[in-house]
Design an enzyme around this catalytic site. Structure first.
Site, PDB file in Angstrom:
ATOM      1  CE  LYS A 148     -12.958  88.339   7.767  1.00 44.80           C
ATOM      2  NZ  LYS A 148     -12.247  89.554   8.191  1.00 44.80           N
ATOM      3  CB  ALA A 152     -19.182  97.775   6.037  1.00 42.40           C
ATOM      4  CB  ALA A 153     -18.666  94.956  11.053  1.00 39.73           C
ATOM      5  N   GLY A 173     -16.660  89.764   7.823  1.00 38.07           N
ATOM      6  CA  GLY A 173     -16.841  88.917   6.637  1.00 38.07           C
ATOM      7  C   GLY A 173     -18.279  88.541   6.325  1.00 38.07           C
ATOM      8  CB  SER A 224     -20.056  84.635   5.611  1.00 36.19           C
ATOM      9  OG  SER A 224     -20.711  83.519   6.133  1.00 36.19           O
ATOM     10  CG  ASP A 269     -12.148  88.374   3.525  1.00 37.52           C
ATOM     11  OD1 ASP A 269     -10.932  88.225   3.310  1.00 37.52           O
ATOM     12  OD2 ASP A 269     -12.615  89.265   4.265  1.00 37.52           O
TER      13      ASP A 269
HETATM   14  O1  C5P Z   1     -11.514  91.409  -2.463  1.00 40.54           O
HETATM   15  P1  C5P Z   1     -12.467  92.425  -1.968  1.00 40.54           P
HETATM   16  O2  C5P Z   1     -13.441  92.868  -3.033  1.00 40.54           O
HETATM   17  O3  C5P Z   1     -13.170  92.050  -0.721  1.00 40.54           O
HETATM   18  O4  C5P Z   1     -11.584  93.707  -1.608  1.00 40.54           O
HETATM   19  C1  C5P Z   1     -12.151  94.981  -1.429  1.00 40.54           C
HETATM   20  C2  C5P Z   1     -11.067  96.016  -1.640  1.00 40.54           C
HETATM   21  O5  C5P Z   1     -10.083  95.923  -0.597  1.00 40.54           O
HETATM   22  C3  C5P Z   1     -10.285  95.836  -2.928  1.00 40.54           C
HETATM   23  O6  C5P Z   1     -10.893  96.499  -4.005  1.00 40.54           O
HETATM   24  C4  C5P Z   1      -8.929  96.436  -2.569  1.00 40.54           C
HETATM   25  O7  C5P Z   1      -8.981  97.842  -2.695  1.00 40.54           O
HETATM   26  C5  C5P Z   1      -8.784  96.107  -1.096  1.00 40.54           C
HETATM   27  N1  C5P Z   1      -7.974  94.892  -0.861  1.00 40.54           N
HETATM   28  C6  C5P Z   1      -6.601  94.932  -1.056  1.00 40.54           C
HETATM   29  N2  C5P Z   1      -5.846  93.802  -0.839  1.00 40.54           N
HETATM   30  C7  C5P Z   1      -6.432  92.658  -0.421  1.00 40.54           C
HETATM   31  C8  C5P Z   1      -7.826  92.590  -0.217  1.00 40.54           C
HETATM   32  C9  C5P Z   1      -8.574  93.731  -0.452  1.00 40.54           C
HETATM   33  O8  C5P Z   1      -6.050  95.965  -1.419  1.00 40.54           O
HETATM   34  N3  C5P Z   1      -5.662  91.583  -0.190  1.00 40.54           N
END
Ligand code: C5P
Length: 299
Positions: free
Chosen positions: A17, A102-103, A106, A110, A142
């Site tokens: 994405k 880690a780019a 997503g 995905s 995501d």
């Molecule tokens: O949700 P996900 O595990 O992908 O998020 C990784 C990190 O990115 C979270 O631990 C948080 O520190 C940060 N994040 C955030 N606010 C969001 C999405 C992610 O602070 N809406």
């Protein structure tokens, strides 16, 4: 060793994405950031082959950068789904990686979402859409988006997704400078830059008068401010894309991938050659709308 050829197997496409917009509103009590984003699936995809086994969950991947242990998001997806449904079945998940890791594209999210979709079929589970969405949200902000794909608005921490009018864009160039950016660090950096409290929770508004069709050329990302300050090379990629003829160039998600928006294939191809000559990873892609997404992931 089990004979995998004989076991039921599902092949599934796991699309990448970009974010047409990413507005960070404020840091919430749970530590996440409240955001408004418009997600878009694009034609770059990993391929997953998911087969049922009698034992545990096993991940195999062609990319040595991808962990194959319980930290892999597809592994976690299989584990959570198994726990939620009480199944004793196992799974082998082979991931052919093409999406950089880690780019900001997503890829891991995905992979996790399509693993859920594949295992619901393969394990013949009786599970509602609501429960699948709940598991997806527990895996990452995501992940729920990749259950629907196409063009969709994300609210909350990004996990509440709503399809919107579909955007079509034939000539996008993804450029990755070759280093990973931590999503957590990007959001933390953003919090330090801005006031701790919002004036109010703003309603989502499409950023252009003409609605979603103009999104590619009106794309923007609040995380650029902080990520570009730490990684000036991303700003350099943006500048070079514009110099190479892109109408617009914006970082996707928390980076480091930048997408350039072009209006014809010749200029896109020339820009791609220039970027590759500089040593960057590139991929020419187009948008994949919700209808195509749902028709092609499992075919
Ligand atoms: O949700 P996900 O595990 O992908 O998020 C990784 C990190 O990115 C979270 O631990 C948080 O520190 C940060 N994040 C955030 N606010 C969001 C999405 C992610 O602070 N809406």
């Amino acid at each position: 060793m089990p004979d995998y050829e004989k076991l039921p197997l599902i092949q599934i496409k796991s699309y990448a994405k970009v974010n047409w917009t990413l507005d960070v509103l404020f840091k919430r009590e749970d530590g996440y950031h409240e955001l408004r984003t418009v997600y878009q699936t694009v034609s770059l995809h990993d391929e997953l082959r998911v087969s049922e086994t009698n034992s545990d969950i096993e991940i195999v991947c062609n990319d040595p950068e991808v962990p194959c242990d319980e930290t892999n998001l597809a592994f976690k997806a299989a584990l959570l789904l198994g726990e939620a449904t009480g199944t004793s079945k196992g799974a082998r998940i082979e991931i052919e990686k093409r999406i950089p890791v880690a780019a900001g594209l997503g890829g891991g999210s995905s992979n996790a979402a399509v693993t859920l979709l594949a295992l619901v079929k393969l394990w013949r589970l009786e599970i509602g859409q609501h429960e699948i969405a709940r598991i997806a949200a527990a895996l990452g902000s995501d992940v729920p988006f990749f259950l629907i794909g196409g063009t969709a608005m994300g609210v909350g921490r990004g996990e509440q997704v709503h399809p919107v009018e579909q955007v079509s864009c034939e000539h996008l160039l993804l450029v990755n400078p070759g280093f990973a950016v931590s999503t957590r660090d990007a959001y933390e950096g953003y919090s330090r830059l801005t006031r701790p409290e919002p004036a109010s929770i703003m309603p989502f508004t499409l950023p252009t008068a003409n609605g979603v069709r103009e999104l590619p050329l009106a794309a923007r990302n609040d995380l650029e401010e902080v990520v570009l300050a730490s990684y000036p090379e991303i700003a350099e990629v943006k500048r070079r894309l514009i110099a190479a003829g892109a109408g617009h160039a914006v970082m996707s998600g928390s980076g480091a991938t930048v997408f350039g928006v072009f209006d014809n294939s010749q200029v896109t191809e020339r820009a791609e050659s220039e970027m590759r000559a500089l040593g960057y990873w590139t991929e020419r892609v187009r948008t994949v709308d919700q209808q195509e997404y749902q028709a092609t992931i499992l075919s």
